[in-house]
Design a protein around this motif. Structure first.
Motif, PDB file in Angstrom:
ATOM      1  N   PHE A  69     125.902  58.678   4.358  1.00 46.05           N
ATOM      2  CA  PHE A  69     126.117  57.910   3.598  1.00 46.05           C
ATOM      3  C   PHE A  69     126.058  58.466   1.998  1.00 46.05           C
ATOM      4  O   PHE A  69     126.937  58.106   1.303  1.00 46.05           O
ATOM      5  N   ALA A  70     124.957  59.244   1.956  1.00 46.00           N
ATOM      6  CA  ALA A  70     124.635  59.673   0.376  1.00 46.00           C
ATOM      7  C   ALA A  70     125.851  60.800  -0.007  1.00 46.00           C
ATOM      8  O   ALA A  70     125.992  61.001  -1.189  1.00 46.00           O
ATOM      9  N   THR A  71     126.585  61.289   1.044  1.00 47.75           N
ATOM     10  CA  THR A  71     127.589  61.978   0.525  1.00 47.75           C
ATOM     11  C   THR A  71     128.904  61.688  -0.258  1.00 47.75           C
ATOM     12  O   THR A  71     129.783  61.975  -0.687  1.00 47.75           O
ATOM     13  N   ARG A  72     128.710  60.137   0.026  1.00 51.90           N
ATOM     14  CA  ARG A  72     129.997  59.445  -0.446  1.00 51.90           C
ATOM     15  C   ARG A  72     129.906  59.071  -1.901  1.00 51.90           C
ATOM     16  O   ARG A  72     128.935  59.403  -2.655  1.00 51.90           O
ATOM     17  N   LYS A  73     130.828  58.349  -2.346  1.00 51.30           N
ATOM     18  CA  LYS A  73     130.911  58.022  -3.821  1.00 51.30           C
ATOM     19  C   LYS A  73     129.307  57.312  -4.503  1.00 51.30           C
ATOM     20  O   LYS A  73     129.145  56.416  -3.571  1.00 51.30           O
ATOM     21  N   ALA A 126     127.926  72.730  -5.168  1.00 50.38           N
ATOM     22  CA  ALA A 126     129.422  72.324  -4.833  1.00 50.38           C
ATOM     23  C   ALA A 126     129.070  70.827  -5.001  1.00 50.38           C
ATOM     24  O   ALA A 126     128.569  70.236  -4.560  1.00 50.38           O
ATOM     25  N   VAL A 127     130.469  70.460  -5.583  1.00 46.70           N
ATOM     26  CA  VAL A 127     130.764  68.865  -5.722  1.00 46.70           C
ATOM     27  C   VAL A 127     132.051  68.596  -4.809  1.00 46.70           C
ATOM     28  O   VAL A 127     133.105  69.388  -4.682  1.00 46.70           O
ATOM     29  N   HIS A 128     131.873  67.478  -4.083  1.00 47.13           N
ATOM     30  CA  HIS A 128     132.814  66.948  -3.201  1.00 47.13           C
ATOM     31  C   HIS A 128     134.100  66.582  -4.168  1.00 47.13           C
ATOM     32  O   HIS A 128     133.920  66.018  -5.037  1.00 47.13           O
ATOM     33  N   PRO A 129     135.492  67.139  -3.895  1.00 45.10           N
ATOM     34  CA  PRO A 129     136.437  67.026  -4.627  1.00 45.10           C
ATOM     35  C   PRO A 129     137.089  65.501  -4.889  1.00 45.10           C
ATOM     36  O   PRO A 129     137.621  65.086  -5.773  1.00 45.10           O
ATOM     37  N   ARG A 130     136.763  64.624  -3.561  1.00 48.03           N
ATOM     38  CA  ARG A 130     137.450  63.549  -3.491  1.00 48.03           C
ATOM     39  C   ARG A 130     136.126  62.438  -4.191  1.00 48.03           C
ATOM     40  O   ARG A 130     136.231  61.384  -4.697  1.00 48.03           O
ATOM     41  N   PHE A 131     134.913  62.368  -3.499  1.00 45.12           N
ATOM     42  CA  PHE A 131     133.950  61.696  -3.899  1.00 45.12           C
ATOM     43  C   PHE A 131     133.149  61.989  -4.944  1.00 45.12           C
ATOM     44  O   PHE A 131     132.239  61.144  -5.623  1.00 45.12           O
ATOM     45  N   GLN A 136     130.929  67.617 -17.136  1.00 45.79           N
ATOM     46  CA  GLN A 136     130.856  66.381 -16.458  1.00 45.79           C
ATOM     47  C   GLN A 136     131.577  66.459 -15.010  1.00 45.79           C
ATOM     48  O   GLN A 136     132.955  66.193 -14.948  1.00 45.79           O
ATOM     49  N   GLU A 137     130.846  66.536 -14.107  1.00 41.81           N
ATOM     50  CA  GLU A 137     131.470  66.765 -12.630  1.00 41.81           C
ATOM     51  C   GLU A 137     131.405  65.649 -11.820  1.00 41.81           C
ATOM     52  O   GLU A 137     132.137  65.142 -10.967  1.00 41.81           O
ATOM     53  N   LEU A 138     130.180  64.962 -11.921  1.00 40.08           N
ATOM     54  CA  LEU A 138     129.760  63.822 -11.161  1.00 40.08           C
ATOM     55  C   LEU A 138     130.592  62.454 -11.724  1.00 40.08           C
ATOM     56  O   LEU A 138     131.070  62.543 -12.759  1.00 40.08           O
ATOM     57  N   SER A 139     130.782  61.347 -11.007  1.00 39.05           N
ATOM     58  CA  SER A 139     131.337  60.160 -11.094  1.00 39.05           C
ATOM     59  C   SER A 139     130.573  59.625 -12.117  1.00 39.05           C
ATOM     60  O   SER A 139     129.869  58.686 -11.545  1.00 39.05           O
ATOM     61  N   ARG A 140     130.996  59.316 -13.380  1.00 41.54           N
ATOM     62  CA  ARG A 140     130.231  58.354 -14.390  1.00 41.54           C
ATOM     63  C   ARG A 140     130.946  56.993 -14.084  1.00 41.54           C
ATOM     64  O   ARG A 140     131.724  56.607 -14.766  1.00 41.54           O
ATOM     65  N   SER A 141     130.263  56.407 -13.325  1.00 41.61           N
ATOM     66  CA  SER A 141     131.019  54.983 -12.871  1.00 41.61           C
ATOM     67  C   SER A 141     129.906  53.681 -12.391  1.00 41.61           C
ATOM     68  O   SER A 141     130.535  52.748 -11.789  1.00 41.61           O
ATOM     69  N   ALA A 152     124.351  69.816  -1.242  1.00 34.22           N
ATOM     70  CA  ALA A 152     122.931  69.616  -1.511  1.00 34.22           C
ATOM     71  C   ALA A 152     122.544  68.547  -0.611  1.00 34.22           C
ATOM     72  O   ALA A 152     121.379  68.502  -0.288  1.00 34.22           O
ATOM     73  N   THR A 153     123.342  67.364  -0.532  1.00 34.00           N
ATOM     74  CA  THR A 153     122.857  66.322   0.366  1.00 34.00           C
ATOM     75  C   THR A 153     122.765  66.673   1.753  1.00 34.00           C
ATOM     76  O   THR A 153     121.831  66.034   2.281  1.00 34.00           O
ATOM     77  N   VAL A 154     123.805  67.379   2.275  1.00 28.95           N
ATOM     78  CA  VAL A 154     123.741  67.703   3.789  1.00 28.95           C
ATOM     79  C   VAL A 154     122.479  68.496   3.865  1.00 28.95           C
ATOM     80  O   VAL A 154     121.783  68.242   5.073  1.00 28.95           O
ATOM     81  N   LEU A 155     122.024  69.508   2.993  1.00 27.88           N
ATOM     82  CA  LEU A 155     121.051  70.098   3.308  1.00 27.88           C
ATOM     83  C   LEU A 155     119.816  69.372   3.266  1.00 27.88           C
ATOM     84  O   LEU A 155     118.938  69.779   3.978  1.00 27.88           O
ATOM     85  N   LEU A 156     119.497  68.195   2.333  1.00 27.94           N
ATOM     86  CA  LEU A 156     118.423  67.529   2.399  1.00 27.94           C
ATOM     87  C   LEU A 156     118.376  66.908   3.826  1.00 27.94           C
ATOM     88  O   LEU A 156     117.078  66.703   4.250  1.00 27.94           O
ATOM     89  N   GLY A 157     119.477  66.396   4.344  1.00 31.03           N
ATOM     90  CA  GLY A 157     119.305  65.851   5.602  1.00 31.03           C
ATOM     91  C   GLY A 157     118.929  66.636   6.930  1.00 31.03           C
ATOM     92  O   GLY A 157     117.862  66.214   7.342  1.00 31.03           O
ATOM     93  N   VAL A 158     119.357  68.021   6.706  1.00 35.74           N
ATOM     94  CA  VAL A 158     119.053  68.866   7.604  1.00 35.74           C
ATOM     95  C   VAL A 158     117.299  69.031   7.541  1.00 35.74           C
ATOM     96  O   VAL A 158     116.630  69.057   8.800  1.00 35.74           O
ATOM     97  N   VAL A 159     117.026  69.388   6.283  1.00 34.14           N
ATOM     98  CA  VAL A 159     115.629  69.458   6.014  1.00 34.14           C
ATOM     99  C   VAL A 159     114.900  68.278   6.623  1.00 34.14           C
ATOM    100  O   VAL A 159     113.537  68.503   7.353  1.00 34.14           O
ATOM    101  N   GLY A 160     115.237  66.995   6.194  1.00 35.10           N
ATOM    102  CA  GLY A 160     114.399  66.133   6.594  1.00 35.10           C
ATOM    103  C   GLY A 160     114.460  65.801   8.082  1.00 35.10           C
ATOM    104  O   GLY A 160     113.277  65.385   8.619  1.00 35.10           O
ATOM    105  N   VAL A 161     115.541  66.088   8.915  1.00 31.83           N
ATOM    106  CA  VAL A 161     115.430  65.952  10.368  1.00 31.83           C
ATOM    107  C   VAL A 161     114.235  66.959  10.874  1.00 31.83           C
ATOM    108  O   VAL A 161     113.322  66.534  11.725  1.00 31.83           O
ATOM    109  N   VAL A 162     114.189  68.198  10.299  1.00 26.22           N
ATOM    110  CA  VAL A 162     113.211  69.010  10.728  1.00 26.22           C
ATOM    111  C   VAL A 162     111.849  68.552  10.585  1.00 26.22           C
ATOM    112  O   VAL A 162     110.867  68.599  11.223  1.00 26.22           O
TER     113      VAL A 162
END
Length: 491
Positions: free
Chosen positions: A164-168, A351-356, A25-30, A362-372
């Motif tokens: 936005f999507a990289t946040r909690k 990779a999972v953000h240690p704070r969020f 369980q790595e993601l925030s179950r919230s 993965a989220t940033v990569l999708l943003g880059v592909v979307g821009v292209v």
């Protein structure tokens, strides 16, 4: 490298060798079931679907697009039953490919690997195409603010959405709920304008489209072809599964979220879309206009209303792209921990953000592909390519829903679809017909994508003999685990 980074990589490596039966369980179950529904609805994006995707169907099938959306809603209901049962049994962020994998047990287990990887290959297309499709649609409506190339507007929206999507997940739930309210208000305006000027009821059952010097009848085969676009328009309600590792009590709430998300999506799209068709002063102008909703709003009210609605649609599109990146980011993250990619790439993607506690790489990569995609591919091409691939993905889930009962993979599920096996069988029959009505190019692109997935699995995944793509069970639900622990007698 920091010690925690080394531990993280070692953990993934151990899991890849089958050392753990469950995902960590790595993601925030919230988020609650309501939060899941809100972010899922934002991904289905009723307003952006109506204002961006529906015009493509209008151009192809005219008022026959109403029947296309009704057919897609029926298919959606049948498929929602399948997703609800599978998602209840396997609440995993990987979504469809994980559901397909876990549906094949016992003697059918050799099919789990290739079929699930084919499903994932289709999702690679979706990750690249769907957010960009929605983002590109903003350019049409952003024109009321400034005359900017739609490609650049779409690219900027992709960047903002990824940030936005990289946040909690809870932060994004709040953001998307606010934007969702705005887009539902825009759809309400369409509904009121359409029903207050209703005059074209007959065109719903006798479909017509602009042609020559007036209107021409629409064949049912054309309506069926447009149904693939309508399926794309409703798509996203199944994304409730992708947030299951962040949803409290997922084995009870994921099925609810899927069914409620579909019901609200269909109502929020079909009602205003129907109102526009029956309320258009001229169906010929509506179905031939480059921007049909601008024509409709200005013809039934004035340009000021169109300007206000357009601003709302731009915000709705931003909301939709945020939610799309959120959902697809979870799938890409899950593929990394399942080691779908070569060596260190899988570790990086997972990779999972240690704070969020979000899959930020993965989220940033999708943003880059979307821009292209926004800068290089047209909106119409993206919408059509996605529709055909979605039909294939739905078919794989329907097959999985049949197999899961036969192999007892869902025997432990607290939710069971009604009238099994009718929902998946009827869905397969409908999807098969819709798929055959697509153009040869779209069918070939979809089949090529599936073929690439199969070849990759055979040449890259299979030789690793379980070290890669060896999917595990869902993480233990933290509240449920706590309840079990509290129920144990003290020593």
């Amino acid at each position: 490298m920091r010690p925690e980074g080394q531990g993280r990589r070692a953990g993934i490596a151990a899991e890849g060798r089958g050392g753990d039966s469950r995902y960590k369980q790595e993601l925030s179950r919230s988020i609650s079931v309501l939060g899941n529904i809100v972010v899922t609805l934002s991904g289905t994006t009723p307003a952006a679907s109506v204002f961006v995707i529906a015009p493509v169907a209008l151009f192809i099938a005219g008022s026959g697009s109403f029947l296309a959306f009704v057919l897609a809603a029926v298919v959606g209901l049948l498929m929602a039953f399948c997703w609800a049962e599978l998602g209840n049994s396997y609440p995993i962020a990987g979504g469809d490919y994980a559901l397909v994998w876990h549906s094949f047990k016992g003697r059918t287990s050799p099919l789990a690997g290739p079929l699930s990887f084919i499903t994932f290959a289709l999702y690679v297309d979706f990750m690249a195409f769907i957010p960009a499709t929605i983002a590109l649609g903003a350019g049409t409506y952003f024109g009321v603010v400034a005359n900017v190339d739609p490609r650049y507007v779409g690219a900027v929206i992709m960047v903002i959405a990824a940030a936005f999507a990289t946040r909690k997940i809870r932060f994004n739930t709040v953001v998307t709920s606010i934007f969702l309210g705005i887009e539902l208000a825009a759809l309400l305006i369409l509904t009121v304008l359409g029903l207050s000027h209703a005059r074209n009821w007959g065109s719903l059952v006798h479909p017509v489209v602009a042609g020559g010097h007036g209107l021409t009848p629409v064949a049912f085969s054309v309506t069926a072809a447009a149904a693939a676009i309508a399926i794309f328009s409703y798509a996203g309600y199944q994304s409730a599964v992708n947030y299951s590792e962040e949803t409290k009590d997922p084995r009870r709430n994921v099925a609810r979220a899927i069914l409620w998300a579909l019901a609200i999506t269909v109502a929020a799209e079909l009602i205003p879309f129907t109102a526009v068709i029956v309320g258009a002063p001229s169906l010929a102008k509506l179905t031939s206009s480059a921007v049909p909703f601008q024509y409709f709003i200005e013809a039934t009210s004035n340009s000021v209303v169109y300007d206000v609605v357009s601003i709302g649609i731009v915000l709705a599109i931003l909301n939709a792209v945020i939610a799309q990146v959120l959902g697809f980011g979870r799938i890409l993250y899950s593929s990394g921990r399942d080691r779908a990619w070569p060596g260190p790439v899988s570790l990086w993607v997972a990779a999972v953000h240690p704070r969020f506690r979000s899959p930020w790489v993965a989220t940033v990569l999708l943003g880059v592909v979307g821009v292209v995609m926004c800068l290089t591919v047209s909106l119409t091409t993206l919408a059509n390519l996605t529709g055909a691939s979605l039909v294939a993905d739905y078919a794989l889930i329907a097959v999985a829903a049949i197999a899961a009962r036969l192999t007892r993979a869902t025997a432990h599920a607290s939710y069971k679809m009604p009238l099994w096996p009718l929902p998946p069988l009827l869905a397969l029959a409908s999807l098969g017909y819709v798929f055959t009505q697509q153009t040869r190019l779209l069918i070939e692109v979809t089949l090529i994508t599936m073929g690439i997935g199969l070849v990759y699995w055979a040449m890259v995944i299979l030789p690793q003999r379980g070290r890669a793509w060896n999917l595990r069970e869902a993480p233990v639900d933290e509240p449920a685990a706590s309840s079990v622990e509290n129920a144990r007698p003290a020593r």
